[in-house]
Design a protein around this motif. Structure first.
Motif, mmCIF file in Angstrom:
data_model
loop_
_atom_site.group_PDB
_atom_site.id
_atom_site.type_symbol
_atom_site.label_atom_id
_atom_site.label_comp_id
_atom_site.label_asym_id
_atom_site.label_seq_id
_atom_site.Cartn_x
_atom_site.Cartn_y
_atom_site.Cartn_z
ATOM 1 N N GLU A 450 -55.070 -86.895 36.538
ATOM 2 C CA GLU A 450 -53.709 -87.416 36.342
ATOM 3 C C GLU A 450 -52.848 -87.129 37.569
ATOM 4 O O GLU A 450 -51.950 -87.911 37.906
ATOM 5 C CB GLU A 450 -53.070 -86.787 35.101
ATOM 6 C CG GLU A 450 -53.711 -87.205 33.801
ATOM 7 C CD GLU A 450 -53.189 -86.384 32.615
ATOM 8 O OE1 GLU A 450 -52.036 -85.904 32.696
ATOM 9 O OE2 GLU A 450 -53.951 -86.210 31.646
ATOM 10 N N TYR A 459 -46.048 -79.272 41.277
ATOM 11 C CA TYR A 459 -44.688 -78.756 41.069
ATOM 12 C C TYR A 459 -43.879 -79.742 40.212
ATOM 13 O O TYR A 459 -43.196 -79.344 39.256
ATOM 14 C CB TYR A 459 -43.998 -78.543 42.421
ATOM 15 C CG TYR A 459 -42.640 -77.885 42.302
ATOM 16 C CD1 TYR A 459 -42.528 -76.504 42.135
ATOM 17 C CD2 TYR A 459 -41.476 -78.661 42.325
ATOM 18 C CE1 TYR A 459 -41.275 -75.909 42.002
ATOM 19 C CE2 TYR A 459 -40.222 -78.075 42.191
ATOM 20 C CZ TYR A 459 -40.129 -76.702 42.035
ATOM 21 O OH TYR A 459 -38.897 -76.098 41.893
ATOM 22 N N GLN A 460 -43.988 -81.034 40.552
ATOM 23 C CA GLN A 460 -43.270 -82.054 39.780
ATOM 24 C C GLN A 460 -43.777 -82.104 38.334
ATOM 25 O O GLN A 460 -42.993 -82.240 37.390
ATOM 26 C CB GLN A 460 -43.427 -83.441 40.440
ATOM 27 C CG GLN A 460 -42.682 -83.609 41.752
ATOM 28 C CD GLN A 460 -41.189 -83.306 41.631
ATOM 29 O OE1 GLN A 460 -40.523 -83.688 40.647
ATOM 30 N NE2 GLN A 460 -40.652 -82.595 42.618
ATOM 31 N N PHE A 461 -45.096 -81.979 38.191
ATOM 32 C CA PHE A 461 -45.704 -81.968 36.846
ATOM 33 C C PHE A 461 -45.182 -80.776 36.046
ATOM 34 O O PHE A 461 -44.897 -80.879 34.858
ATOM 35 C CB PHE A 461 -47.230 -81.925 36.958
ATOM 36 C CG PHE A 461 -47.934 -82.033 35.638
ATOM 37 C CD1 PHE A 461 -48.250 -83.266 35.090
ATOM 38 C CD2 PHE A 461 -48.262 -80.888 34.913
ATOM 39 C CE1 PHE A 461 -48.885 -83.368 33.863
ATOM 40 C CE2 PHE A 461 -48.896 -80.976 33.681
ATOM 41 C CZ PHE A 461 -49.214 -82.226 33.163
ATOM 42 N N LEU A 463 -42.266 -79.286 36.363
ATOM 43 C CA LEU A 463 -40.884 -79.548 35.948
ATOM 44 C C LEU A 463 -40.844 -80.428 34.703
ATOM 45 O O LEU A 463 -40.086 -80.180 33.756
ATOM 46 C CB LEU A 463 -40.104 -80.216 37.087
ATOM 47 C CG LEU A 463 -39.858 -79.362 38.343
ATOM 48 C CD1 LEU A 463 -39.143 -80.185 39.417
ATOM 49 C CD2 LEU A 463 -39.057 -78.098 38.018
ATOM 50 N N GLU A 464 -41.699 -81.472 34.693
ATOM 51 C CA GLU A 464 -41.751 -82.378 33.535
ATOM 52 C C GLU A 464 -42.223 -81.645 32.279
ATOM 53 O O GLU A 464 -41.669 -81.823 31.190
ATOM 54 C CB GLU A 464 -42.690 -83.552 33.824
ATOM 55 C CG GLU A 464 -42.121 -84.567 34.807
ATOM 56 C CD GLU A 464 -43.185 -85.547 35.283
ATOM 57 O OE1 GLU A 464 -44.123 -85.821 34.502
ATOM 58 O OE2 GLU A 464 -43.096 -86.003 36.444
ATOM 59 N N LYS A 465 -43.250 -80.808 32.455
ATOM 60 C CA LYS A 465 -43.797 -80.052 31.312
ATOM 61 C C LYS A 465 -42.754 -79.073 30.787
ATOM 62 O O LYS A 465 -42.601 -78.901 29.566
ATOM 63 C CB LYS A 465 -45.078 -79.316 31.746
ATOM 64 C CG LYS A 465 -45.847 -78.676 30.607
ATOM 65 C CD LYS A 465 -46.458 -79.711 29.684
ATOM 66 C CE LYS A 465 -47.103 -79.062 28.472
ATOM 67 N NZ LYS A 465 -47.540 -80.039 27.471
ATOM 68 N N LYS A 467 -39.556 -79.406 30.934
ATOM 69 C CA LYS A 467 -38.529 -80.179 30.239
ATOM 70 C C LYS A 467 -38.953 -80.442 28.793
ATOM 71 O O LYS A 467 -38.164 -80.322 27.852
ATOM 72 C CB LYS A 467 -38.329 -81.510 30.992
ATOM 73 C CG LYS A 467 -37.040 -82.222 30.688
ATOM 74 C CD LYS A 467 -36.930 -83.416 31.630
ATOM 75 C CE LYS A 467 -35.695 -84.237 31.271
ATOM 76 N NZ LYS A 467 -35.620 -85.458 32.119
ATOM 77 N N LYS A 468 -40.238 -80.800 28.619
ATOM 78 C CA LYS A 468 -40.764 -81.065 27.264
ATOM 79 C C LYS A 468 -40.741 -79.810 26.393
ATOM 80 O O LYS A 468 -40.684 -79.892 25.177
ATOM 81 C CB LYS A 468 -42.193 -81.619 27.356
ATOM 82 C CG LYS A 468 -42.253 -83.058 27.842
ATOM 83 C CD LYS A 468 -43.692 -83.516 27.986
ATOM 84 C CE LYS A 468 -43.746 -84.896 28.645
ATOM 85 N NZ LYS A 468 -45.091 -85.275 29.020
ATOM 86 N N ASN A 470 -38.387 -77.721 26.548
ATOM 87 C CA ASN A 470 -36.980 -77.349 26.487
ATOM 88 C C ASN A 470 -36.628 -76.139 27.353
ATOM 89 O O ASN A 470 -35.806 -75.293 26.978
ATOM 90 C CB ASN A 470 -36.535 -77.066 25.019
ATOM 91 C CG ASN A 470 -36.675 -78.290 24.157
ATOM 92 O OD1 ASN A 470 -36.301 -79.398 24.587
ATOM 93 N ND2 ASN A 470 -37.204 -78.121 22.956
#
Length: 476
Positions: A450, A459-461, A463-465, A467-468, A470
């Motif tokens: 992925e 690093y971007q992944f 941040l997204e994780k 966020k999910k 919380n």
């Protein structure tokens, strides 16, 4: 007794020097055992050489050490009446000629001083009882009272004395007979083979370490199945490796049969021995299917199954190593890993090979992925040429995929590009389960393809994780 002389066998200056020291002490000395045997077999003669003195072996060793330049290492073992000299690349073991007698419950002999003949009588096999004289008067004379030279020509393993006595006295000799048969491609004399079968239970008084030492030598021989088959035939194998012999036999229910996994295993060991001298990889080949006996089940709809046999087998490896007093270290862990993963490349070779499946294989196998592929290729024992070709071709595809994926994604022994400390700092976290969840998610995303195995993408992944989950990013 033969009056043959073989001075060319003992041309090395060390033998003349031992002869001189023997003459000065007034004792007879001989080189005996493996060195003499291997000379007559035109094999490379060993660097460990046995010297017998009709008198004190320790005294002779000390006299030889004085004559050698460079003050060689000498070790004296008074309790055993032996001494060892390490000189350049040689290891010389000196012992006084002796005769031995045994108690029923021990393979440790009661030792008395004896003649050369007594010493030759106590040897395990005729081919190991030949001696070459080192004194000046008869330098190079072959003393071969049991026709060991003829047995070498006939390629026969035979005991100097009645085999039942030889094996009962020291049961390790049963393993040694089989090991020599395997290493030299010799035949064990029928009477001797029967005596091993009759004395099989005596192997139980021998330590695991001694047994494994012989087993390792059988496994390292050119075709290990020779020795393993003899161990099976004589009844030693069920005592030493019951996990292996439990695989023997073909069962049939409602017309459905499974292969004989014991004889299949011996084929796999022979196959792998053609491509590697790695002892522990050969052990992995020997044990790769041991989980099949306890997991074997018959189902009406699908026939015979061996579900989770790799997992069960890897657990059995520990118990087997512990019982035989084998190393419970990285070597054992390597064998366990190979057994646990032994079917993984086979499944890949049967299906369409995806990058993510190869990434997972490389990640899980780490530095041992090449060994694992070697094991799986050895596991091809089908006699159907078409099937064999297909498997070999598919394994080549898997190997090529491994190279491509490794060059591109670097997943062998990889650590996720974002560390736990960085996750804690980014989200202002104390040690918690969220850190593990994010790290695992990054690893899975890389293995699944992925995201690439690179810092910025990871690093971007992260941040997204986060966020999910919380989690709030800590502001600088």
């Amino acid at each position: 007794m033969t009056q043959e002389f073989h001075k060319e066998a003992i041309q090395h200056p060390i033998f003349q020097l031992i002869g001189e020291a023997s003459d000065e002490l007034g004792v007879d000395s001989y080189v005996i055992g493996g060195y003499v045997r291997d000379y007559f077999l035109n094999r490379k003669t060993p660097k460990d050489i046995d010297i017998v003195a009709v008198g004190s072996g320790i005294q002779l060793a000390k006299a030889v050490a004085k004559k050698l330049k460079g003050r060689p290492d000498i070790s004296v073992f008074k309790n055993f009446g032996t001494a060892m000299i390490k000189h350049k690349d040689l290891e010389l073991e000196f012992v006084g000629a002796r005769k031995e007698s045994y108690h029923r419950d021990s393979r440790k002999p009661i030792v008395e001083d004896g003649t050369l003949e007594d010493d030759q009588n106590r040897r395990d096999f005729t081919i190991n009882a030949m001696a070459l004289a080192l004194n000046k008067a008869n330098f190079g004379q072959l003393l071969d009272p049991f026709d060991g030279l003829a047995d070498l020509d006939r390629e026969i393993i035979r005991t100097p004395l009645e085999p039942g006595i030889t094996y009962s006295d020291d049961p390790l000799r049963m393993m040694r007979a089989i090991r020599f048969a395997s290493q030299l491609h010799f035949t064990i004399e029928l009477k001797s083979l029967q005596a091993i079968s009759e004395n099989q239970e005596r192997i139980k008084i021998v330590s695991g370490e001694r047994i494994v030492d012989e087993l390792n030598k059988i496994l390292l021989s050119e075709k290990p199945s020779v020795g393993l088959s003899l161990m099976h035939k004589t009844g030693l194998l069920p005592i030493i490796l019951p996990e292996l012999t439990a695989l023997q036999g073909i069962e049939e229910i409602e017309g459905q049969r499974h292969k004989d996994n014991f004889w299949h295993t011996l084929e796999v060991v022979d196959n792998i021995s053609e491509t590697t001298d790695n002892l522990w990889l050969r052990w992995a080949a020997l044990l790769h299917d041991i989980g099949k006996a306890p997991t074997k089940k018959f189902h009406k709809k699908i026939g015979w199954t061996f579900h989770a046999h790799e997992f069960v087998g890897s657990k059995m490896v520990y118990k087997l190593f512990k019982r035989l007093r084998m190393p419970l270290n990285e070597k054992m862990k390597f064998v366990q890993k190979m057994v646990l993963m032994s079917s993984r490349p086979i499944v890949l070779a049967e299906d369409h090979v995806t990058d993510s499946a190869v990434r997972r294989l490389v990640f899980d196998a780490g530095d041992h992925v090449d060994d694992l592929m070697t094991l799986c290729e050895a596991d091809i024992t089908t006699k159907n040429p078409k099937k064999q070709r297909r498997y070999k071709n598919n394994f080549q595809i898997v190997r090529q995929k491994i190279v491509e994926v490794e060059e591109r994604d670097h997943v062998r022994n990889f650590q996720p590009p974002v560390s736990g400390e960085e996750i804690m700092k980014t989200f202002n976290l104390k040690p918690s389960k969220e850190i593990g969840i994010i790290k695992e998610a990054i690893k899975e995303a890389i293995l699944e393809g992925e995201i690439p195995n690179e810092y910025e993408a990871a690093y971007q992944f992260m941040l997204e994780k986060g966020k999910k989950l919380n989690l709030k990013v800590q502001s600088e």
